[in-house]
Scaffold this motif. Structure first.
Motif, PDB file in Angstrom:
ATOM      1  N   VAL A   1     -28.418  17.951  38.360  1.00  0.00           N
ATOM      2  CA  VAL A   1     -27.421  18.744  39.146  1.00  0.00           C
ATOM      3  C   VAL A   1     -27.810  20.219  38.706  1.00  0.00           C
ATOM      4  CG1 VAL A   1     -24.861  19.233  39.375  1.00  0.00           C
ATOM      5  CG2 VAL A   1     -25.692  17.013  38.960  1.00  0.00           C
ATOM      6  N   LEU A   2     -27.980  20.628  37.638  1.00  0.00           N
ATOM      7  CA  LEU A   2     -28.256  21.720  37.113  1.00  0.00           C
ATOM      8  C   LEU A   2     -29.550  22.779  37.462  1.00  0.00           C
ATOM      9  CD1 LEU A   2     -26.255  21.609  33.808  1.00  0.00           C
ATOM     10  CD2 LEU A   2     -25.302  22.235  36.071  1.00  0.00           C
ATOM     11  N   THR A   3     -30.535  21.694  37.952  1.00  0.00           N
ATOM     12  CA  THR A   3     -31.924  22.124  38.008  1.00  0.00           C
ATOM     13  C   THR A   3     -32.135  22.240  39.455  1.00  0.00           C
ATOM     14  OG1 THR A   3     -33.089  20.396  37.444  1.00  0.00           O
ATOM     15  CG2 THR A   3     -32.614  21.835  35.570  1.00  0.00           C
TER      16      THR A   3
ATOM     17  N   LYS B   1     -19.250  12.111  21.683  1.00  0.00           N
ATOM     18  CA  LYS B   1     -20.314  11.164  22.272  1.00  0.00           C
ATOM     19  C   LYS B   1     -19.833  10.287  23.366  1.00  0.00           C
ATOM     20  CE  LYS B   1     -24.155  11.275  21.971  1.00  0.00           C
ATOM     21  NZ  LYS B   1     -25.151  11.857  22.780  1.00  0.00           N
ATOM     22  N   MET B   2     -18.352   9.748  23.156  1.00  0.00           N
ATOM     23  CA  MET B   2     -17.575   8.942  23.800  1.00  0.00           C
ATOM     24  C   MET B   2     -17.352   9.362  25.280  1.00  0.00           C
ATOM     25  SD  MET B   2     -15.537   6.989  20.768  1.00  0.00           S
ATOM     26  CE  MET B   2     -16.326   6.527  19.286  1.00  0.00           C
ATOM     27  N   LEU B   3     -17.328  10.673  25.474  1.00  0.00           N
ATOM     28  CA  LEU B   3     -16.777  11.376  26.733  1.00  0.00           C
ATOM     29  C   LEU B   3     -17.827  11.150  27.870  1.00  0.00           C
ATOM     30  CD1 LEU B   3     -14.893  13.374  28.021  1.00  0.00           C
ATOM     31  CD2 LEU B   3     -16.515  15.237  27.394  1.00  0.00           C
ATOM     32  N   PRO B   4     -17.448  10.596  28.969  1.00  0.00           N
ATOM     33  CA  PRO B   4     -18.305  10.289  29.965  1.00  0.00           C
ATOM     34  C   PRO B   4     -19.169  11.785  30.407  1.00  0.00           C
ATOM     35  CG  PRO B   4     -16.485   9.280  30.387  1.00  0.00           C
ATOM     36  CD  PRO B   4     -16.170   9.959  29.353  1.00  0.00           C
ATOM     37  N   LEU B   5     -20.556  11.561  30.486  1.00  0.00           N
ATOM     38  CA  LEU B   5     -21.179  12.906  30.894  1.00  0.00           C
ATOM     39  C   LEU B   5     -20.757  13.503  32.519  1.00  0.00           C
ATOM     40  CD1 LEU B   5     -24.868  12.335  30.091  1.00  0.00           C
ATOM     41  CD2 LEU B   5     -23.073  13.547  28.763  1.00  0.00           C
ATOM     42  N   VAL B   6     -20.379  12.581  33.152  1.00  0.00           N
ATOM     43  CA  VAL B   6     -19.654  12.941  34.659  1.00  0.00           C
ATOM     44  C   VAL B   6     -18.568  13.704  34.480  1.00  0.00           C
ATOM     45  CG1 VAL B   6     -18.652  11.013  35.012  1.00  0.00           C
ATOM     46  CG2 VAL B   6     -19.396  12.135  36.880  1.00  0.00           C
ATOM     47  N   ALA B   7     -17.494  13.456  33.312  1.00  0.00           N
ATOM     48  CA  ALA B   7     -16.460  14.129  33.128  1.00  0.00           C
ATOM     49  C   ALA B   7     -16.565  15.597  32.959  1.00  0.00           C
ATOM     50  CB  ALA B   7     -15.582  13.475  32.049  1.00  0.00           C
TER      51      ALA B   7
ATOM     52  N   PRO C   1     -17.127  21.078  35.177  1.00  0.00           N
ATOM     53  CA  PRO C   1     -16.929  22.565  34.167  1.00  0.00           C
ATOM     54  C   PRO C   1     -18.307  23.224  34.142  1.00  0.00           C
ATOM     55  CG  PRO C   1     -15.538  20.760  33.507  1.00  0.00           C
ATOM     56  CD  PRO C   1     -16.351  20.045  34.364  1.00  0.00           C
ATOM     57  N   VAL C   2     -19.055  22.263  33.548  1.00  0.00           N
ATOM     58  CA  VAL C   2     -20.366  22.779  33.242  1.00  0.00           C
ATOM     59  C   VAL C   2     -21.282  23.574  34.603  1.00  0.00           C
ATOM     60  CG1 VAL C   2     -22.734  22.342  32.261  1.00  0.00           C
ATOM     61  CG2 VAL C   2     -20.537  21.411  31.262  1.00  0.00           C
ATOM     62  N   TYR C   3     -21.050  23.008  35.665  1.00  0.00           N
ATOM     63  CA  TYR C   3     -21.642  23.193  36.658  1.00  0.00           C
ATOM     64  C   TYR C   3     -21.160  24.848  37.089  1.00  0.00           C
ATOM     65  CZ  TYR C   3     -23.529  23.724  41.422  1.00  0.00           C
ATOM     66  OH  TYR C   3     -23.851  24.224  42.643  1.00  0.00           O
ATOM     67  N   LEU C   4     -19.528  24.837  36.986  1.00  0.00           N
ATOM     68  CA  LEU C   4     -18.997  26.008  37.544  1.00  0.00           C
ATOM     69  C   LEU C   4     -19.380  27.036  36.339  1.00  0.00           C
ATOM     70  CD1 LEU C   4     -15.635  24.609  38.514  1.00  0.00           C
ATOM     71  CD2 LEU C   4     -17.408  25.370  39.938  1.00  0.00           C
TER      72      LEU C   4
END
Length: 296
Positions: free
Chosen positions: A237-239, A136-142, A146-149
């Protein structure tokens, strides 16, 4: 004739209140006043948003603001007529679908994991719990690129079920952490009695643990629902059009022509209403659940 007079009542001397008791009372009164002041401080922005949503745009934009301005429903008419013939209902339905489905998946996955970590602990289970929480400490923007690709190559852009999977993965660590503290309060003897009667693990989870840990599960579900409903970055970003969620739809009211306070306030209140209703309806379960794992 002699008159009978009632005997004079003797007043008992008051017992002096000890100094520690007086200090405790003063401390309690000060804390109560502080709690009320904090509650009012947090409530004022919401009350101001509600009042602004019933003003016209010229009255909402005045500085200093006009409290006695006439009330109108123009901002709500604009909100419910925005987005074409269907209005805001498709984004609201998408948000409800993503929030509800991800919350159900989180509970289905987190309950067995929390059971294993609390009632049937494994070696170095604390390290496992901290590993869950560290995600949960990982910034979402990081993790956005990868998720978008991945979504682009898999053809999952503008797909509401991709958000369901993402929200499930995002809320699963906090759900496991919360449920583990709740399930740790369940007496082991209750589970052993069910196992002696021949109940297997699915039956124990469904008929024994779930009813006892109901308040904790309700609190966990409500928090996961709120996190999923309010998520904006991945949804933005994804929708696109088909899977647009309510927070993304809210950003469409901020245009290059300016910020229309009345319209934005009306849209914010309408979009926040499902979360407020869910929190108000489950407030007793939420209080019980949040206090269940805190008392040893």
């Amino acid at each position: 004739m002699s008159t009978l007079t009632a005997p004079a009542r003797t007043r008992r001397p008051r017992t002096p209140v000890p100094a520690p008791v007086r200090r405790a009372r003063r401390r309690g009164s000060a804390l109560a006043l502080l709690a009320w002041a904090t509650g009012i401080l947090f409530f004022l922005p919401l009350a101001w948003m509600v009042l602004t949503s019933f003003h016209s745009e010229p009255d909402a934009a005045t500085n200093p603001p006009s409290l006695a301005a006439p009330l109108t429903l123009d901002a709500y008419r604009t909100f419910f007529s925005a987005g074409g013939a269907d209005g805001p209902w498709p984004p609201l339905i998408n948000s409800m679908t993503a929030a509800l489905c991800s919350t159900l998946l989180v509970l289905l996955l987190a309950l067995p994991a929390a059971y294993a970590l609390s009632l049937r602990p494994v070696r170095k289970w604390r390290d496992v719990m901290f590993f869950f929480l560290s995600t949960k400490m990982l910034p979402l923007v990081a993790g956005l690129l990868p998720v978008y690709l991945f979504a682009s190559n898999a053809g999952l852009l503008d797909n509401i079920w991709l958000l369901v999977v993402l929200y499930t993965a995002m809320n699963l660590p906090i759900a496991v952490w919360m449920l583990q503290s709740f399930l740790a309060e369940i007496p082991v003897s209750v589970i052993e009695a069910a196992q002696i009667d021949g109940a297997r693990l699915p039956t124990v989870l469904r008929r024994v643990i779930a009813p006892i840990a109901g308040p904790g599960m309700a609190a966990t579900a409500l928090i996961c629902f709120i996190f999923s409903w309010n998520e904006l970055l991945f949804a933005l970003v994804l929708t696109g059009v088909r899977a647009e969620t309510a927070p993304v739809f809210l950003t469409s009211f901020i245009t290059s022509q300016g910020l229309f306070l009345a319209k934005v306030s009306a849209a914010s209140l309408a979009i926040s209403l499902p979360v407020l209703v869910a929190g108000f309806a489950a407030q007793d379960k939420l209080v019980q659940g949040l206090s269940l794992g805190a008392v040893k």
